[in-house]
Scaffold this active site. Structure first.
Site, PDB file in Angstrom:
ATOM      1  N   ASP A   1      47.261  42.467   6.487  1.00 34.83           N
ATOM      2  CA  ASP A   1      47.883  42.927   7.218  1.00 34.83           C
ATOM      3  C   ASP A   1      46.788  44.104   8.004  1.00 34.83           C
ATOM      4  O   ASP A   1      47.619  44.234   9.020  1.00 34.83           O
ATOM      5  CB  ASP A   1      49.325  44.116   7.238  1.00 34.83           C
ATOM      6  CG  ASP A   1      50.401  42.133   6.657  1.00 34.83           C
ATOM      7  OD1 ASP A   1      50.022  41.448   6.884  1.00 34.83           O
ATOM      8  OD2 ASP A   1      51.387  42.769   6.759  1.00 34.83           O
TER       9      ASP A   1
ATOM     10  N   ASP B   1      43.115  36.769  58.520  1.00 39.07           N
ATOM     11  CA  ASP B   1      42.216  36.164  57.182  1.00 39.07           C
ATOM     12  C   ASP B   1      43.439  35.607  55.963  1.00 39.07           C
ATOM     13  O   ASP B   1      42.969  34.423  55.111  1.00 39.07           O
ATOM     14  CB  ASP B   1      41.442  36.760  56.195  1.00 39.07           C
ATOM     15  CG  ASP B   1      40.700  36.219  55.524  1.00 39.07           C
ATOM     16  OD1 ASP B   1      39.242  35.456  55.318  1.00 39.07           O
ATOM     17  OD2 ASP B   1      40.724  36.948  54.437  1.00 39.07           O
TER      18      ASP B   1
END
Ligand code: SF4
Lengths: 560, 427
Positions: free
Chosen positions: A36, A287
């Site tokens: 772990d 754009d």
């Protein structure tokens, strides 16, 4: 048992680690086996932390199970206290230790340490990372700020006339998606509003800071997944209201400013009057016309998914075709948001479900996690990452908040760049059409799946083809020059759209030779889409041979 | 035969004292081995029966999530599986059945145990037997444990290979001696080794694990066992039980280790000395030349090993003897004196060896010693770098082909790179 390949969330004790690691002067003793300890690397490698997480693991082994794991835990607590001298201690168990039931809280209390000890009960077989982080933060706040609570029922003292309103910022953690930059951005915003920040927590806070949370007038909750529970308690205990809006996006930032102003009793107008974000203008500039109606699929934690969908729909003019989250705790909020866009909410922590939903929705852009980035790559769809689980790329060196005005700018770029990249790739592909180059090469950023787009796929790629697109495709034959200038309008439409590859065609499809020839007159950057739309059109009608007429019928159909 | 390596008797660190540490370990569990094993055995699938932690460890160790559908997964135990073992078993059957239906390409399925599955006493060996019967002959199902209660990091490979030993066919009674190389190696390394064995005249050579699960090499009394990795205690024990004879050799890391390793095989197969030298000497020479550049940079530099992969002792031997580095501490999770005998003999006398770990104490020792280079896990590397110590991640030594002559310089380069990098950076 749940079959899991990749998970969106770590186990709950990793959530607790995110709290402990974010803070100063806190240590976490975790009853857990040696493997772990991998969790340390999440912080040291992904976030590039310069310090080890303040976590001591007992790393019990099989031989300890026979003897005394409880004693080992006590020794670990004692040694950790002596070595690190924290101001507060968290104790708890990971999944394995939960099963051996050693009661870390009781064992630690028995040691009678001269500091607050917060026992954590994080059920590893039910809960996950964000829940663990929220629970840990809540427990810490309760333990440390609780002793300073006014007697129940007492009213909050009114602020002095010359005192600036004060708030806490709650929720940012270690290993959070852009939390570091969000805190900076929101702090600046609050300062401009004339609000003082009392404590930021957990990121950078000490136990002493947590103890004085109650001194603020109200709370700013940046990440409900982490701080909602603690904020609720602070409301009940100290009468502190908290913000509900998460300031991600232009509109949400405005709402947030208004909400803060109301909580603080100040005038938001001066701050709202400025136009500090470029994103709205960029979205309006010609754009950006080509972004109109782009189909976008959004998935992430609840906060980022909901915010991402709102930005996509309201601030970029996209069409939200899917919205989901892996945060079950906040499913209700995501359902409500999905209803707004008229899509079915997807609440799941199985990435294969998400992949299937993406494939079925035929998006032109995916906003997701690193998991969806890989899915999108396989499907050949551009993708931007908007949410945890985090990856080393989600900790850029530059300043890149998601929140506030600058966050809105960052998100404009984040959402639009993948589409632009597609555009540039197509311009390159245009020159590849010259006979010296081979035309089937896929845009490099889209991965291998992209090459399917223009593969001679007659019956090989007949499965679900893209849904209705606003761009009339087949048959429009602009000259190359016109195409070059109009590329913004159409080229990204050629981004290959996924097909659920395995599904077999009910009717074998064939292209008549002249139809195939006609298809090749269509500019390459929309040809893939034209092919797929036509094939889908033919399939829907049970046609087995595609003629020139079918091609133009399909064009007429899809351009409606 | 001994032109290249002279065996050293009663020297080095064979009887050296070892600091035995028992405290917090900072090392992966055996599940991590799946990350390289699933790429090695290409028709095998690894199903971890564990918790979300196990799934997350695998995902984090695998690093980038690159595979469409990797050949590993976790059956995540949920609250209701804890209620009763009967239910847990039927749940497992359901998950396995679904998986096998989904992945018709799987020929071998490993049920991989974890800490939670062990603590709740879910018997995966029994489950494997039960499920094997239902899916025979298409899929074989075997079990091993990568649990952090029993295994650190590379011991997962040992457990996995050990689970395959009973399936290995027996050699024919009158079979001539054959060589079995044990330990997962990169394909390119295996091919180089196979060519060299052929050149010195050892014809019958097999590698274990094989690339395909139905291609298990035979084992029997004629088998000469040559370990390519130092962490295969259980696998070796089981192979010896089936009659194989283990050859004592250093591990094929670095020029000297590789030469000694081939030498051990050559002695066992009675290879003619001239033929051996003709094949080995030019390779060793080429490797030494390639190494020289790195030796220049590394000679005299001090080196500290945190325990991680069990490769530490052979690597330390290489660094000391071929790169001229000074060993400050050689930590290893487990010191197998039998398998490491030849290695320990070659270590400079007086080398500080430690076994097990107490990570905080070890960090104190490391900081006090201020080594020029520290080999450690991913959890420690950046914090040490931030304190000003150069580091090499140990996991890279496992994921990069480092065995054999042609890789000796690559191995040296892995040690040199952090130092080169530091000397370049002006920020
Ligand atoms: S140490 Fe145990 S619980 Fe942790 S990841 Fe490894 S097998 Fe799973």
């Amino acid at each position: 048992m749940q079959l899991t390949v990749w998970t969106y969330e770590a186990p709950p004790h990793v959530g607790a680690m995110r709290i402990a690691t974010a803070m100063e002067g806190v240590h976490y003793v975790l009853h857990a086996p040696q493997g772990d300890t991998y969790a340390d690397l999440l912080f040291t490698m992904i976030e590039r932390a310069t310090k080890r997480p303040p976590v001591t693991y007992t790393t019990f082994q099989a031989r300890d199970l026979g003897s005394d794991t409880a004693e080992l835990f006590k020794t670990s607590v004692k040694e950790a206290y002596e070595r690190f001298r924290p101001q507060a201690l968290l104790v708890g168990a990971s999944c394995t230790a939960e099963l051996i039931q050693d009661d870390p809280g009781g064992l630690a209390r028995a040691l009678d340490l001269p500091i607050p000890v917060v026992p954590l009960e994080l059920p590893a077989y039910q809960r996950k990372e964000n829940w663990g982080a929220a629970e840990t933060f809540y427990r810490l706040v309760r333990t440390l700020a609780g002793p300073h609570a006014p007697p129940p029922g007492s009213k909050r003292p009114a602020r002095g006339p010359d005192d600036a309103p004060r708030c806490n910022i709650l929720g940012p953690t270690a290993l959070g998606f852009r939390h570091r930059d969000d805190v900076h951005e929101v702090t600046g915003l609050l300062h401009r509003l004339g609000v003082t920040v009392n404590v930021v927590a957990p990121l950078g806070a000490t136990p002493a800071d947590i103890a004085r949370l109650g001194e603020a007038d109200f709370n700013v909750v940046l990440y409900p997944e982490i701080a909602y529970q603690a904020a609720q308690w602070l409301d009940r205990t100290f009468g502190q209201k908290s913000t509900k809006v998460v300031p991600i996006g232009v509109g949400a930032t405005r709402d947030f400013i208004a909400e803060v102003a109301a909580l603080a009793g100040i005038d938001p107008a001066p701050v709202l009057a400025g136009a500090p974000s470029r994103a709205p203008w960029y979205a309006r500039s010609v754009d950006s016309t080509y972004l109109t109606g782009k189909r976008v699929f959004v998935f992430g934690d609840a906060t980022h998914a909901i915010a991402g969908a709102r930005i996509a729909a309201d601030e970029l003019g996209f069409e939200v075709v899917g919205l989901g989250t892996y945060s079950r705790e906040f499913a209700r909020d995501v359902r409500a948001a999905a209803a707004k866009y008229g899509v079915e909410p997807l609440i799941t922590d199985d990435y294969l479900d998400v992949e299937a939903a993406i494939a079925a929705a035929h998006p032109e852009l995916v906003l997701g996690t690193q998991m969806e980035r890989h899915t999108a790559k396989r499907l050949g769809v551009p993708c931007a990452v908007i949410s945890a689980p985090v990856h080393v790329q989600d900790f850029p060196a530059r300043y890149a908040p998601q929140m506030g005005h600058e966050g809105a700018n960052v998100l404009f770029d984040t959402f639009v760049h993948p589409l632009m990249m597609g555009l540039e790739e197509h311009l390159l592909t245009m020159f590849r059409e010259d006979f010296e180059f081979h035309a089937d090469a896929a845009p490099s950023h889209l991965g291998v799946a992209a090459s399917r787009g223009e593969a001679p796929s007659v019956a090989a790629d007949p499965a679900p083809v893209p849904a209705v697109s606003p761009t009339p495709v087949p048959g429009s034959v602009p000259s190359m020059a016109a195409a070059a200038s109009a590329e913004a309008a159409v080229a990204t439409d050629a981004a290959p759209i996924p097909s659920a590859a395995a599904a077999a065609s009910p009717v074998p499809l064939r292209w008549a030779a002249d139809a195939e020839k006609e298809l090749h007159k269509i500019p390459f950057f929309v040809r893939g889409k034209a092919r797929r739309n036509t094939e889908r059109f033919a399939q829907d009608r049970g046609l087995s041979l595609i003629t020139i007429e079918t091609l133009y019928d399909a064009k007429a159909h899809f351009s409606r | 035969m001994n032109a290249v390596v002279a065996p050293v008797a009663n020297a080095g660190c064979v009887d050296a004292p070892v600091l035995y540490e028992r405290g917090q370990r900072e090392v992966f569990c055996g599940l991590t081995g799946i990350v390289w094993l699933h790429r090695k055995i290409q028709d095998a699938f690894f199903l971890v029966v564990g918790s979300r932690t196990c799934a997350h460890l695998l995902q984090s160790a695998a690093g980038v999530m690159i595979f469409a559908e990797p050949r590993f997964a976790t059956a995540v135990i949920e609250e209701r599986d804890l209620a009763g073992l009967a239910d847990a078993n039927s749940e497992l059957d359901r998950v396995v059945t679904r998986l096998i239906e989904r992945r018709p390409d799987i020929r071998l399925l490993f049920l991989v145990g974890s800490c939670p599955s062990e603590v709740i006493k879910l018997d995966l060996d029994r489950a494997a037997t039960r499920l094997s019967q239902s899916f025979a002959p298409r899929v074989r199902i075997r079990a091993w444990s990568g649990s952090g209660l029993d295994t650190t990091f590379t011991q997962g490979e040992d457990a996995c290979l050990a689970a395959l030993v009973p399936d290995m066919p027996a050699t024919e009674a009158d079979a001539p001696p054959s060589l079995l190389v044990v330990g997962a190696l990169a394909e390119v390394v295996e091919d180089q080794m196979a060519r060299l064995f052929a050149e010195i005249g050892i014809e019958r050579v097999r590698f274990f694990p094989p690339r395909r699960s139905d291609d298990l090499p035979p084992v029997g009394p004629g088998t000469r066992l040559l370990l390519a990795q130092p962490f295969l205690a259980e696998t070796a024990r089981l192979l010896e039980k089936r009659g194989a004879t283990r050859l004592t050799a250093p591990f094929p890391l670095g020029v000297e280790g590789t030469a000694g390793w081939f030498g051990a095989a050559a002695r066992a197969f009675g290879v003619d000395e001239a033929r051996f030298d003709a094949a080995i000497a030019p390779r060793a020479e080429r490797a030494r030349t390639a190494l020289a550049r790195h030796r220049e940079r590394l000679a005299g530099k001090s080196l500290f090993f945190f325990p991680d992969s069990q490769l530490e002792v052979p690597l330390a031997r290489f660094a000391a003897r071929e790169l001229g580095m000074r060993l400050v501490e050689v930590g290893t999770p487990y010191l197998h004196r039998g398998h490491l005998a030849a290695e320990l003999a070659l270590l400079p006398p007086g080398t500080m060896l430690s076994e097990g770990q107490n990570v905080d104490n070890q960090l104190d020792r490391c900081r006090a010693a201020q080594p020029d280079l520290t080999v450690c896990g991913l959890g420690l590397a950046n914090p040490l770098e931030a304190e000003g110590l150069a580091t090499k991640w140990s996991i890279e030594l496992l994921f990069t082909p480092v065995h054999g002559f042609e890789q000796a310089a690559d191995l040296a380069e892995l040690f040199a790179r952090p130092l080169v990098r530091r000397s370049r950076l002006k920020v």
